[in-house]
Design a protein around this motif. Structure first.
Motif, PDB file in Angstrom:
ATOM      1  N   VAL A   1       0.713  -1.119   0.029  1.00 55.59           N
ATOM      2  CA  VAL A   1      -0.066  -0.009   0.004  1.00 55.59           C
ATOM      3  C   VAL A   1       0.894   1.356   0.008  1.00 55.59           C
ATOM      4  CG1 VAL A   1      -0.329  -0.098   2.417  1.00 55.59           C
ATOM      5  CG2 VAL A   1      -1.893   1.078   1.020  1.00 55.59           C
ATOM      6  N   MET A   2       1.414   1.479  -1.118  1.00 51.09           N
ATOM      7  CA  MET A   2       2.392   2.754  -1.354  1.00 51.09           C
ATOM      8  C   MET A   2       1.631   3.937  -1.470  1.00 51.09           C
ATOM      9  SD  MET A   2       5.472   0.970  -3.887  1.00 51.09           S
ATOM     10  CE  MET A   2       6.248   2.297  -3.733  1.00 51.09           C
ATOM     11  N   ASN A   3       0.800   4.258  -0.571  1.00 49.16           N
ATOM     12  CA  ASN A   3       0.319   5.503  -0.633  1.00 49.16           C
ATOM     13  C   ASN A   3       1.201   6.810  -0.312  1.00 49.16           C
ATOM     14  OD1 ASN A   3      -2.371   4.235  -1.149  1.00 49.16           O
ATOM     15  ND2 ASN A   3      -2.872   4.152   0.872  1.00 49.16           N
ATOM     16  N   THR A   4       1.075   7.870  -0.479  1.00 47.72           N
ATOM     17  CA  THR A   4       2.122   8.842  -0.192  1.00 47.72           C
ATOM     18  C   THR A   4       2.503   9.195   1.299  1.00 47.72           C
ATOM     19  OG1 THR A   4       0.832  10.823  -0.626  1.00 47.72           O
ATOM     20  CG2 THR A   4       2.134  10.040  -2.597  1.00 47.72           C
ATOM     21  N   ASP A   5       1.181   8.795   2.056  1.00 51.62           N
ATOM     22  CA  ASP A   5       1.351   9.287   3.491  1.00 51.62           C
ATOM     23  C   ASP A   5       2.194   8.046   3.846  1.00 51.62           C
ATOM     24  OD1 ASP A   5      -1.412   7.732   2.546  1.00 51.62           O
ATOM     25  OD2 ASP A   5      -1.425   7.250   4.708  1.00 51.62           O
ATOM     26  N   ASN A   6       2.495   6.965   3.350  1.00 53.23           N
ATOM     27  CA  ASN A   6       2.997   5.809   3.956  1.00 53.23           C
ATOM     28  C   ASN A   6       4.639   5.881   3.173  1.00 53.23           C
ATOM     29  OD1 ASN A   6       0.966   4.834   5.133  1.00 53.23           O
ATOM     30  ND2 ASN A   6       0.474   3.377   3.277  1.00 53.23           N
ATOM     31  N   MET A   7       4.926   7.069   2.677  1.00 54.60           N
ATOM     32  CA  MET A   7       6.461   7.415   2.254  1.00 54.60           C
ATOM     33  C   MET A   7       7.119   8.089   3.163  1.00 54.60           C
ATOM     34  SD  MET A   7       6.344   5.499  -0.709  1.00 54.60           S
ATOM     35  CE  MET A   7       5.449   4.530   0.062  1.00 54.60           C
ATOM     36  N   SER A   8       8.399   7.658   3.578  1.00 53.01           N
ATOM     37  CA  SER A   8       9.136   8.389   4.605  1.00 53.01           C
ATOM     38  C   SER A   8      10.194   9.334   3.898  1.00 53.01           C
ATOM     39  CB  SER A   8      10.017   7.352   5.462  1.00 53.01           C
ATOM     40  OG  SER A   8      11.319   7.982   5.826  1.00 53.01           O
ATOM     41  N   ILE A   9      10.371  10.367   4.294  1.00 54.18           N
ATOM     42  CA  ILE A   9      11.547  11.237   3.609  1.00 54.18           C
ATOM     43  C   ILE A   9      12.949  10.973   3.579  1.00 54.18           C
ATOM     44  CG2 ILE A   9       9.983  13.452   3.719  1.00 54.18           C
ATOM     45  CD1 ILE A   9      12.413  14.065   5.984  1.00 54.18           C
ATOM     46  N   LEU A  10      13.035   9.751   4.348  1.00 54.73           N
ATOM     47  CA  LEU A  10      14.302   9.176   4.521  1.00 54.73           C
ATOM     48  C   LEU A  10      14.518   7.997   3.560  1.00 54.73           C
ATOM     49  CD1 LEU A  10      15.418   9.251   8.257  1.00 54.73           C
ATOM     50  CD2 LEU A  10      15.873  10.931   6.608  1.00 54.73           C
ATOM     51  N   GLY A  11      13.333   7.874   2.924  1.00 60.56           N
ATOM     52  CA  GLY A  11      13.391   6.500   2.128  1.00 60.56           C
ATOM     53  C   GLY A  11      13.376   5.211   2.720  1.00 60.56           C
ATOM     54  N   GLU A  12      13.021   5.317   3.985  1.00 59.34           N
ATOM     55  CA  GLU A  12      12.905   3.882   4.820  1.00 59.34           C
ATOM     56  C   GLU A  12      11.436   3.156   4.338  1.00 59.34           C
ATOM     57  OE1 GLU A  12      14.927   4.655   8.916  1.00 59.34           O
ATOM     58  OE2 GLU A  12      12.841   5.176   8.921  1.00 59.34           O
ATOM     59  N   THR A  13      11.461   1.996   4.534  1.00 60.69           N
ATOM     60  CA  THR A  13      10.198   0.990   4.296  1.00 60.69           C
ATOM     61  C   THR A  13       9.372   1.575   5.718  1.00 60.69           C
ATOM     62  OG1 THR A  13      11.578  -0.493   3.317  1.00 60.69           O
ATOM     63  CG2 THR A  13       9.199  -1.122   4.074  1.00 60.69           C
ATOM     64  N   PHE A  14       8.056   2.035   5.311  1.00 55.40           N
ATOM     65  CA  PHE A  14       7.437   2.697   6.501  1.00 55.40           C
ATOM     66  C   PHE A  14       6.115   2.299   6.352  1.00 55.40           C
ATOM     67  CE2 PHE A  14       5.464   6.614   8.378  1.00 55.40           C
ATOM     68  CZ  PHE A  14       6.429   6.685   9.367  1.00 55.40           C
ATOM     69  N   ASP A  15       5.397   2.261   7.446  1.00 62.01           N
ATOM     70  CA  ASP A  15       4.049   1.926   7.651  1.00 62.01           C
ATOM     71  C   ASP A  15       3.745   0.595   6.951  1.00 62.01           C
ATOM     72  OD1 ASP A  15       3.059   3.824   9.255  1.00 62.01           O
ATOM     73  OD2 ASP A  15       1.851   4.855   7.875  1.00 62.01           O
ATOM     74  N   HIS A  16       4.159  -0.398   7.455  1.00 62.80           N
ATOM     75  CA  HIS A  16       4.202  -1.782   7.253  1.00 62.80           C
ATOM     76  C   HIS A  16       2.894  -2.449   7.246  1.00 62.80           C
ATOM     77  CE1 HIS A  16       8.139  -1.012   8.586  1.00 62.80           C
ATOM     78  NE2 HIS A  16       8.583  -1.854   7.635  1.00 62.80           N
ATOM     79  N   GLY A  17       2.044  -2.696   6.241  1.00 68.32           N
ATOM     80  CA  GLY A  17       0.551  -3.142   6.281  1.00 68.32           C
ATOM     81  C   GLY A  17       0.181  -4.456   5.919  1.00 68.32           C
ATOM     82  N   PRO A  18      -0.240  -4.775   4.675  1.00 69.62           N
ATOM     83  CA  PRO A  18      -0.495  -5.905   3.742  1.00 69.62           C
ATOM     84  C   PRO A  18       0.982  -6.349   2.905  1.00 69.62           C
ATOM     85  CG  PRO A  18      -1.385  -4.088   2.708  1.00 69.62           C
ATOM     86  CD  PRO A  18      -0.883  -3.600   3.933  1.00 69.62           C
ATOM     87  N   PHE A  19       2.063  -6.210   3.739  1.00 68.57           N
ATOM     88  CA  PHE A  19       3.241  -6.568   3.031  1.00 68.57           C
ATOM     89  C   PHE A  19       3.632  -7.942   2.906  1.00 68.57           C
ATOM     90  CE2 PHE A  19       4.137  -6.960   7.620  1.00 68.57           C
ATOM     91  CZ  PHE A  19       4.989  -8.070   7.548  1.00 68.57           C
ATOM     92  N   ALA A  20       4.257  -8.456   2.076  1.00 69.10           N
ATOM     93  CA  ALA A  20       4.603  -9.890   2.111  1.00 69.10           C
ATOM     94  C   ALA A  20       5.793 -10.178   1.386  1.00 69.10           C
ATOM     95  CB  ALA A  20       3.819 -10.706   1.239  1.00 69.10           C
ATOM     96  N   PHE A  21       6.988 -10.943   1.615  1.00 65.68           N
ATOM     97  CA  PHE A  21       7.929 -11.363   0.728  1.00 65.68           C
ATOM     98  C   PHE A  21       7.193 -12.587  -0.106  1.00 65.68           C
ATOM     99  CE2 PHE A  21      11.054 -10.011   4.029  1.00 65.68           C
ATOM    100  CZ  PHE A  21      11.709  -9.373   3.277  1.00 65.68           C
ATOM    101  N   ILE A  22       7.167 -12.218  -1.493  1.00 61.89           N
ATOM    102  CA  ILE A  22       6.409 -13.279  -2.311  1.00 61.89           C
ATOM    103  C   ILE A  22       7.089 -14.548  -2.326  1.00 61.89           C
ATOM    104  CG2 ILE A  22       5.487 -11.177  -3.820  1.00 61.89           C
ATOM    105  CD1 ILE A  22       7.496 -12.031  -5.877  1.00 61.89           C
ATOM    106  N   ASP A  23       6.265 -15.422  -2.065  1.00 61.56           N
ATOM    107  CA  ASP A  23       6.903 -16.829  -1.749  1.00 61.56           C
ATOM    108  C   ASP A  23       7.470 -17.214  -3.287  1.00 61.56           C
ATOM    109  OD1 ASP A  23       6.560 -17.506   1.037  1.00 61.56           O
ATOM    110  OD2 ASP A  23       4.278 -17.828   0.432  1.00 61.56           O
ATOM    111  N   ARG A  24       6.580 -17.188  -4.321  1.00 61.79           N
ATOM    112  CA  ARG A  24       7.181 -17.606  -5.741  1.00 61.79           C
ATOM    113  C   ARG A  24       7.236 -16.309  -6.639  1.00 61.79           C
ATOM    114  NH1 ARG A  24       6.561 -23.249  -6.100  1.00 61.79           N
ATOM    115  NH2 ARG A  24       5.571 -24.083  -4.200  1.00 61.79           N
ATOM    116  N   TRP A  25       8.262 -16.367  -7.537  1.00 60.92           N
ATOM    117  CA  TRP A  25       8.455 -14.852  -8.220  1.00 60.92           C
ATOM    118  C   TRP A  25       7.178 -14.818  -8.964  1.00 60.92           C
ATOM    119  CZ3 TRP A  25      11.975 -11.607  -7.338  1.00 60.92           C
ATOM    120  CH2 TRP A  25      12.028 -10.632  -8.263  1.00 60.92           C
ATOM    121  N   LYS A  26       6.301 -13.945  -8.912  1.00 63.38           N
ATOM    122  CA  LYS A  26       5.348 -13.515  -9.691  1.00 63.38           C
ATOM    123  C   LYS A  26       5.156 -11.949  -9.712  1.00 63.38           C
ATOM    124  CE  LYS A  26      -0.146 -14.477  -9.699  1.00 63.38           C
ATOM    125  NZ  LYS A  26       0.275 -15.142 -11.118  1.00 63.38           N
ATOM    126  N   GLU A  27       5.560 -11.596 -11.037  1.00 68.28           N
ATOM    127  CA  GLU A  27       5.597 -10.305 -11.405  1.00 68.28           C
ATOM    128  C   GLU A  27       4.431  -9.398 -10.883  1.00 68.28           C
ATOM    129  OE1 GLU A  27       8.510  -8.376 -12.539  1.00 68.28           O
ATOM    130  OE2 GLU A  27       9.624 -10.112 -13.151  1.00 68.28           O
TER     131      GLU A  27
END
Length: 510
Positions: A260-286
Motif C-alpha cells: 500500500v504505497m500511498n504517499t502518506d506511507n512514504m518516508s522522507i528518509l526513504g525507509e520502508t514505512f507503515d508496514h501493512g499488507p506486506f509480504a515477501f512473495i513466496d514464488r516469483w510472480k511479477e
C-alpha cells in the motif's frame, strides 16, 4: 551494531526524551496523552534496537516496558503528539489523514562515537483515538503489530532501510477487525516520522510559509549535507529520490511487496514505512498483489519502482513553492537511472558479480522472465546457486547437482531454457570475474538468506502468540537478525514456499 560504548548507555527508567517536532507550527500536530490499556504484557523486547538507542538491554524490565507501552507511565519529559498530514491514497488526494492510532512520544538523543548526538523518534503505535482517527478506534491488534515488529528486522538485516521496533506488547482489550482480536502496541523507532504527506498537507492547504519551515527543519536535522548546495531544497529532494530508489531496489531484489504505497506511507528518509499488507512473495510472480483492497493492482510487485517515481512526483508538486518547477522536472527524470543503478548493484551481489558488464541488464531480464514463467521459489534458489559455485580446468562452473531440486520443478521448455541457455550464459559471465569460486560463494552466501519472513511463518507465529506462547516470536527475532545462518530448532519446511501457488490476501490491518 551500536555506534557507542556501553559506558554511554542510559537505562529505561531514566530515559529522557526531547520534543523537537513540537517546535514546528502547531497545526502540524495535536498534543495528547495515550489512552491507557488494560493489563499490558510484554511479548518481546528487541535488544538490538535497544543497543542502537543507547539503552542498556539489562534495563528492559518487562513490567516497565509493559507500563510504558500500555500508556500508563511515559518516559521523563515525553510530550506525546499526533502528527497531521495528508496524502494520495490509491492515486486520490485525501486531506483528512494523520496519526490515527499512534503518538510520537518524543526524540531520544543518542551519543555517537565521534562525540556527536543522533536523534531517534520513539512512536507508540496503538495508543488510542486521536483527532485524525477518522471513526477508527485508535488501536492496533496483535496480528498487525507482530508482523510489523518482525518485518522491520527482516528488512534491516537484508540491508533494506526500514523502521524498526523496540518492543511488542499485548493487552487484554479485544479489538474488532475482520474478527475479534487481542489488542497490542509497539514502540516504533525511526530517525524520522516525516512523510511525503506532511508536505502535501501544507501545499494543498496553501500554508506555504510553513512548508518552508518544515523543509528547513528537515534540512537541518536529516539532510545537513545539502545546506551548502547552490540549491539546498533541490539537493534535499535529490537525496530523498536516491534514498527511495535504493529502498525499492532492495524490495525488488529480495521479493518484498509493500502492498500500500500511498504517499502518506512514504518516508522522507526513504525507509520502508507503515508496514501493512506486506509480504515477501513466496514464488516469483511479477504481478503479485497481496492487498485485497488493491483490486486494480496499482501496487502490484513489479509496479513498485514506477509507483515510487509517481509518489516522488507528488512530493515534487508539493515542493513547487520553494523549488523551481523545471529543476524538479529535470530531477524527476533521473529517478529511473537511480533505481536501475541500485537494482543492478543488488542483483549483481545476489548473483556473485563483482564487476559491471553492459550485458548484465539483459541477463537479469531473462533471469526474471524464467522465474516468473515458472513461479519459482526463488530465495532458496539463490542459496543453491551460491552453493553450486565451482571451477573446472580453471573455468567457472555451476554444479548442476546443487540445482537438482529446482530443475525438477521446471517442465519443458523451461529445463532447456534453464540448463542450455541462461545457466551457460551465466557461467560465461562469471569468466569476467577475478574472484575464484570459493570467494564468490562466500560473498553470495553473505547476501542470500537461508530464511525470509514468509507469510506462512507470520501466520504460525500469530496463532501461537494469540494462545499466549511468545517464545516462537523471540526465536524468529533471532533468526531474522541472522538470516544467512542455519538455525537449529526452526522447521526446515519454513525455508520453502508452500506447495500451493495461491496468494494469501491480506488487509491493511494485517
Amino acid at each position: 551494531m551500536s555506534n557507542h560504548s556501553a559506558s554511554c548507555w542510559t537505562s529505561l527508567p531514566t530515559l529522557q526524551l526531547q520534543s523537537h517536532f513540537a517546535q514546528l507550527p502547531g497545526h502540524l500536530y495535536t498534543r495528547m496523552e495515550p489512552t491507557p490499556l488494560p493489563d499490558p504484557r510484554l511479548v518481546s523486547a528487541n535488544v538490538k534496537v535497544a543497543e542502537q538507542l543507547g539503552i542498556d538491554p539489562c534495563s528492559l524490565q518487562p513490567d516497565l516496558l509493559a507500563s510504558l507501552m500500555g500508556g500508563h507511565e511515559l518516559p521523563e519529559q515525553a510530550a506525546p503528539l499526533a502528527m497531521k498530514y495528508a496524502g494520495h491514497q490509491f492515486g486520490v488526494y485525501n486531506p483528512q489523514l494523520g496519526d490515527g492510532r499512534g503518538l510520537l512520544l518524543g526524540e531520544l538523543a543518542v551519543p555517537q562515537a565521534d562525540g556527536s548526538e543522533q536523534l531517534w523518534d520513539l512512536h507508540l503505535k496503538g495508543a488510542g483515538q486521536t483527532p485524525y482517527s477518522r471513526m477508527g478506534d485508535g488501536r492496533a491488534v496483535l496480528r498487525s503489530s507482530l508482523r510489523e515488529y518482525l518485518i522491520g528486522e527482516a528488512l534491516t538485516y537484508l540491508n533494506i532501510p526500514s523502521t524498526r521496533a523496540l518492543a511488542l506488547c499485548v493487552n487484554s482489550q479485544q479489538v474488532v477487525r475482520e474478527r475479534l482480536e487481542p489488542g497490542a502496541t509497539i514502540i516504533r523507532v525511526s530517525r524520522s516520522h516525516v512523510r511525503f504527506g506532511h508536505f502535501e498537507h501544507l501545499y494543498y492547504s496553501r500554508q506555504h510559509d510553513d512548508l518552508k519551515v518544515l523543509a528547513d527543519y528537515c534540512l537541518e536535522r536529516w539532510y545537513p549535507q545539502c545546506r551548502d548546495a547552490e540549491k539546498p531544497y533541490l539537493a534535499m529532494f535529490k537525496a530523498i529520490s536516491q534514498a527511495s530508489a535504493h529502498t525499492v531496489a532492495g524490495w525488488i531484489a529480495y521479493g518484498f511487496l509493500h502492498g500500500v504505497m500511498n504517499t502518506d506511507n512514504m518516508s522522507i528518509l526513504g525507509e520502508t514505512f507503515d508496514h501493512g499488507p506486506f509480504a515477501f512473495i513466496d514464488r516469483w510472480k511479477e504481478n503479485a498483489v497481496y492487498n485485497h483492497t488493491d483490486r486494480e493492482g496499482r501496487y502490484a510487485f513489479d509496479k513498485q519502482p514506477d509507483v515510487m517515481h509517481w509518489n516522488l512526483s507528488a512530493l515534487a508538486q508539493a515542493l513547487t513553492p520553494i523549488i523551481d518547477v523545471e529543476d524538479l522536472k529535470a530531477e524527476l527524470e533521473n529517478f529511473p537511472d537511480y533505481y536501475q543503478q541500485a537494482y543492478l548493484k543488488r542483483m549483481r551481489e545476489r548473483l556473485g558479480l563483482a564487476f559491471e558488464d553492459e550485458g548484465d541488464s539483459e541477463l537479469l531480464r531473462r533471469w526474471r522472465a524464467l522465474l516468473n514463467m515458472n513461479e519459482v521459489d526463488f530465495n532458496p534458489l539463490y542459496r543453491a546457486l551460491a552453493e553450486g559455485q565451482s571451477e573446472q580446468d580453471g573455468q567457472p562452473v555451476i554444479d548442476r547437482a546443487a540445482l537438482q531440486a529446482f530443475r525438477d520443478q521446471l517442465g519443458e521448455p523451461s529445463q532447456s531454457l534453464w540448463l542450455d541457455s541462461w545457466l551457460k550464459d551465466y557461467e560465461a559471465r562469471l569468466t569476467l570475474e577475478s574472484r575464484n569460486a570459493a570467494k564468490r560463494q562466500a560473498a553470495m552466501l553473505a547476501v542470500n538468506p537461508v530464511y525470509i519472513l514468509r507469510t506462512r511463518v507470520t501466520d504460525q507465529l500469530i496463532s501461537e502468540a494469540e494462545k499466549g506462547n511468545f517464545q516462537p516470536v523471540q526465536d524468529w527475532l533471532q533468526v531474522l537478525q541472522n538470516p544467512f545462518e542455519q538455525h537449529h530448532g526452526i522447521a526446515d519446511e519454513l525455508r520453502w514456499a508452500p506447495d500451493s501457488k495461491q496468494l494469501t490476501m491480506l488487509s491493511c490491518s494485517s
